[in-house]
Design an enzyme around this catalytic site. Structure first.
Site, short mmCIF file in Angstrom:
data_model
loop_
_atom_site.label_atom_id
_atom_site.label_comp_id
_atom_site.label_asym_id
_atom_site.label_seq_id
_atom_site.Cartn_x
_atom_site.Cartn_y
_atom_site.Cartn_z
N ARG A 169 -31.60 -12.01 -12.06
CA ARG A 169 -30.78 -13.48 -12.52
C ARG A 169 -30.47 -14.40 -11.18
NH1 ARG A 169 -24.81 -14.71 -15.90
NH2 ARG A 169 -23.71 -12.81 -14.08
N ASP A 450 -15.22 -11.30 -13.01
CA ASP A 450 -16.10 -12.01 -12.39
C ASP A 450 -15.98 -13.39 -12.06
OD1 ASP A 450 -17.25 -13.22 -14.03
OD2 ASP A 450 -19.42 -12.28 -14.24
#
Length: 536
Positions: A169, A450
């Site tokens: 990613r 996150d």
């Protein structure tokens, strides 16, 4: 600090940061040449795409609501399919995600999962060392040469014989890489991440029977998807690869994007294999996109789960859209962390079980976890649902009633509580402290936090202040109440963490940044933007 330049024809590229001999192995002249060409070809359009985001947001701020695009109705209603899905991506029933530090990469690839999404975005604090060392770690993983010896325990970590499929990613369109300058300006972080991972690994990935696979985050429109497809096609042509060699999964994690899923798949049909319900960022985007709409203010973060009608509609629409076009539909993240307390752990596993059963019943082809200790629960659900199948592409949901814009935008039921606001404060401050200290993936109160989850915490409070919302105890959320609570919760944090850890950390700095972005009259688009200025 050492500065190196690209090949002689590309003297406008400068890397400002230490460049060790190990770093030079991935910062090769070929890789930097690709970076230069991508920046020249595609960075100008990226600036226009970001400007278009601002123009659309201005309309939402003035009262408009996201909706399906009338000008692309023919794409939604006509029959077409994506190019296809490689064999090693047909079974993605459980994926684990995490940052690209060396030990994490090994453990994730060895976990009882089908895919590891190695993350340069929301779970990584992009210090220069973290970004470049992450590229080294992924190269070594692709070459099957990666190992790690824990300096404390002496334990040796290495890959098993049949590791999970690796997907990289890259960073979102909005993020720069300030350590790499072209013509004196920071380059797009996404192009840097993509170029290095692709060039250093594509040959070996293909020899391994896999390919250069990517997760693309935070897109807001099909035009942004088309930008990525042009990049992939350009690179395939440059390196004499067949069209569609590069494959991508796109996260539908912004509110505008959910109204353009057919168009996104169409724009990337040569390269796309799946869409993913990036649920936490999607909730953050719901707040951010509708920030001026006082009738669509969310309750406590803990009450905004996938059972909420607007989120369930999002999940079902993604499944229906993807499967109609031959693409896979990935479920969202279980952010829970297993507990050492048996009773607490049983409750955690039950929540994960219910979440994954909902996704499997909705027709998703697989799901995400943040901790390997949850793999057996998620795997058990999808093993039972899939039986002998590799995925649920046969589940079309064509018999469902049409999902409307009204359903996708429906106000969320729930309450705003003092305890919820105080928890938001402690979570956001602890995450910001970790992020500016170089750690982007942090266990806090039983959840793997996150950037997306921290964004929900701080933007919720900003929106409550903006609209003068009240808590269930009757208190109005004002700047003064926020400031008072922040001060009180910092004392709580000092007690929880201990005086030594608190003083040795950057908690006061994190609290100041939290205060700044929460009390700013204009909602700061991403906390990582002001945070990035504080990173090495």
């Amino acid at each position: 600090m050492e500065t190196i330049t690209a090949p002689p024809a590309n003297r406008e590229l400068h890397i400002q940061g230490k460049v060790t001999n190990a770093y030079r192995e991935v910062l090769t002249m070929d890789a930097l040449s690709l970076v230069v060409d991508l920046v020249k070809q595609f960075a100008p359009e990226r600036r226009e795409l970001l400007a278009n985001r601002q123009r659309r947001q201005q309309a939402f701020d003035e009262g408009a609501l996201p909706d399906f695009l009338p000008e692309t109705k023919d794409i939604r209603e006509s029959d077409w399919q994506i190019r296809g899905i490689p064999e090693d991506l047909l079974d993605r029933r459980v994926e684990i995600t995490g940052p690209v530090d060396r030990k994490m990469v090994i453990n994730a690839l060895n976990a009882d999962v089908r895919v590891f999404m190695a993350d340069f975005e929301d779970s990584l604090s992009p210090t220069w060392d973290a970004v470049v060392q992450g590229q080294i770690n992924l190269r070594d993983a692709v070459n099957r040469s990666i190992d790690y010896i824990d300096p404390n325990s002496g334990k040796h970590y290495q890959l098993k014989d049949d590791p999970a499929v690796l997907i990289c990613r890259v960073r979102g369109l909005h993020l720069d890489e300030k350590h790499v300058l072209f013509a004196g300006e920071p380059i797009p972080g996404a192009l840097f991440d993509f170029a290095l991972y692709f060039l250093n690994n594509y040959r070996q990935l293909l020899l391994n029977g896999s390919g250069p696979y990517f997760y693309i985050p935070k897109l807001q429109s099909h035009k942004e998807a088309a930008w990525w497809s042009k990049i992939f096609s350009y690179v395939e042509d440059r390196y004499c690869l067949e069209r569609g060699t590069i494959k991508a999964t796109l996260l539908i994690e912004t509110l505008p994007a959910v109204f353009e899923m057919h168009e996104i798949l169409h724009a990337m049909k040569d390269h796309i294999v799946a869409l993913n319900c990036g649920r936490w960022d999607y909730i953050f985007s719901y707040i951010k996109t509708l920030k001026n709409h006082s009738d669509r203010v969310l309750p406590d973060r803990q009450q905004v789960g996938m059972g909420q009608p607007f989120l369930d509609a999002y999940s079902r629409l993604l499944v229906r859209t993807c499967h109609r076009r031959g693409a896979m539909a990935m479920g969202g993240m279980a952010a829970f962390i297993p507990s050492k307390d048996p009773a607490e752990n049983e409750a955690v596993l039950e929540k994960v079980l219910q979440d994954k059963e909902r996704e499997a019943n909705n027709g998703h082809d697989g799901t995400w976890i943040a901790h390997p200790g949850l793999a057996h629960v998620a795997m058990g659900v999808f093993d039972k649902t899939l039986a002998e199948r590799k995925n649920q592409l046969d589940i079309t949901r064509e018999g469902d009633e049409e999902i409307t814009a009204e359903q996708l935008l429906a106000p969320c039921q729930g309450t705003r509580t003092e305890s919820g606001m105080r928890l938001n404060l402690r979570v956001a401050v602890q995450y910001i402290e970790a992020w500016i200290s170089g750690n982007g993936c942090v266990p806090i109160y039983g959840l793997m936090e996150d950037a997306a989850t921290a964004e929900i915490s701080r933007t919720s409070i900003w929106q409550w202040i903006k609209h003068g919302k009240d808590l269930d105890n009757g208190q109005i959320v004002t700047p003064e109440l926020f400031t008072q609570m922040l001060s009180e919760e910092m004392q709580v944090l000092e007690q929880e963490l201990g005086e030594l850890k608190y003083k040795n950390g950057r908690y006061a700095e994190a609290a100041e940044l939290m205060k700044q972005i929460t009390l700013d009259e204009q909602l700061v688009e991403f906390l990582t933007l002001p945070g990035y200025r504080r990173l090495d």
